[in-house]
Design an enzyme around this catalytic site. Structure first.
Site, short mmCIF file in Angstrom:
data_model
loop_
_atom_site.label_atom_id
_atom_site.label_comp_id
_atom_site.label_asym_id
_atom_site.label_seq_id
_atom_site.Cartn_x
_atom_site.Cartn_y
_atom_site.Cartn_z
N CYS A 2 0.86 -1.18 0.00
CA CYS A 2 0.00 0.00 0.00
C CYS A 2 0.89 1.24 0.00
O CYS A 2 2.11 1.15 0.17
CB CYS A 2 -0.90 0.02 1.23
SG CYS A 2 -2.06 -1.35 1.34
N ASP A 102 -6.37 -6.88 9.91
CA ASP A 102 -5.25 -6.80 10.83
C ASP A 102 -5.02 -5.36 11.29
O ASP A 102 -4.42 -5.12 12.33
CB ASP A 102 -3.97 -7.39 10.21
CG ASP A 102 -3.60 -6.76 8.87
OD1 ASP A 102 -4.46 -6.08 8.27
OD2 ASP A 102 -2.46 -6.96 8.42
#
Length: 274
Positions: A2, A102
């Site tokens: 990301c 997460d």
């Protein structure tokens, strides 16, 4: 993979939303699955993320993600391999979860154990957590610096991003090459990651195993949170026991790294990255 960005105008200047969008979207190649931006209502601070969805691909996993009624906000690049085990531990401690990500586990762990929570993590990450109550921005990079984190600070502005070139989207960024570092990149490229200096002057690389805290008064505190020599494991004396222990660790490492809500691919190489 990301892409994350952040900007805090410590001089009080409002965040230019168009400029910050350019800053964040310059990392679109790192995160084609979505984008998000958070701007603090009281301070000139903004966080951005371009998302590559691996765990919890639904909208509930989008970032920047809030926690504790908006006290904490996180942007995060990486994977927390043992998030299921930590999630169970946190549930037993009274925490509840609204996502399967997460990312939310990281936020709950930060709320539970503070900045020492990273000692419990098995994973790779570069992340930033904004504490709107304490007016404190906390940045952390994984033990060995697998995930990238670059930052700029001149006493008036603090900015961070996953890649150096993202800073070129900031109108006020003084782009100037560090000729000594360019020479090092051409002649000893393997030394680049081991230094805090970057190819562009005034940019810094947060070393692996380090974290950074930025406070509203402009105070910036950097510290080393991980030193491998402090965490050496005891090696069995007998060879057969060593083989069994290695097998156990190797299979477990493969198992937890294959946790994914999307199809994954693997590559075997001879490098440390494998």
């Amino acid at each position: 993979m990301c892409g994350i960005t952040g900007l805090w105008n410590l001089n009080g200047e409002p965040v230019n939303p168009h400029m910050f969008d350019r800053f964040t979207d310059s990392l679109a190649h790192r995160g084609p699955d979505g984008r998000g931006v958070y701007v603090d209502a009281q301070l000139p601070l903004a966080l951005g993320q371009r998302r590559l969805a691996i765990i919890d691909t639904s909208d509930t996993g989008r970032q920047p993600m809030p926690y504790v009624n908006g006290r904490y906000w996180i942007v995060y690049n990486g994977e927390l391999y043992n998030f299921l085990e930590l999630r169970e531990e946190l549930i037993k401690a009274g925490y509840t979860f609204t996502t399967d990500s997460d990312t939310e586990v990281i936020l709950a762990a930060y709320d539970r154990w503070g900045k020492d929570c990273f000692l419990r993590f098995n994973g790779m990450w570069a992340l930033a957590i904004w504490d709107s109550q304490e007016k404190e921005l906390f940045i952390s990079r994984d033990r060995f610096g697998v995930k990238p984190m670059h930052y700029f600070y001149d006493g008036e502005r603090f900015a961070f991003a996953s890649e150096m070139k993202a800073f070129l989207a900031l109108d006020w960024f003084p782009m100037e090459f560090d000729e000594e570092m360019i020479a090092t990149a051409l002649t000893h490229y393997h030394l680049i990651e081991g230094t805090e200096r970057c190819l562009l002057k005034r940019l810094h690389r947060l070393p692996g195993g380090h974290c950074l805290t930025v406070r509203a008064d402009g105070n910036v505190i950097k510290r080393r949170w991980w030193n491998t020599l402090d965490h050496l494991v005891e090696i069995p004396r007998r060879y057969n026991d060593q083989v069994e222990r290695f097998k156990e660790l190797f299979l477990d490492a493969c198992r937890i790294r294959m946790r994914s809500d999307v199809a994954i691919g693997t590559a075997l190489s001879g490098g440390l990255d494998s």
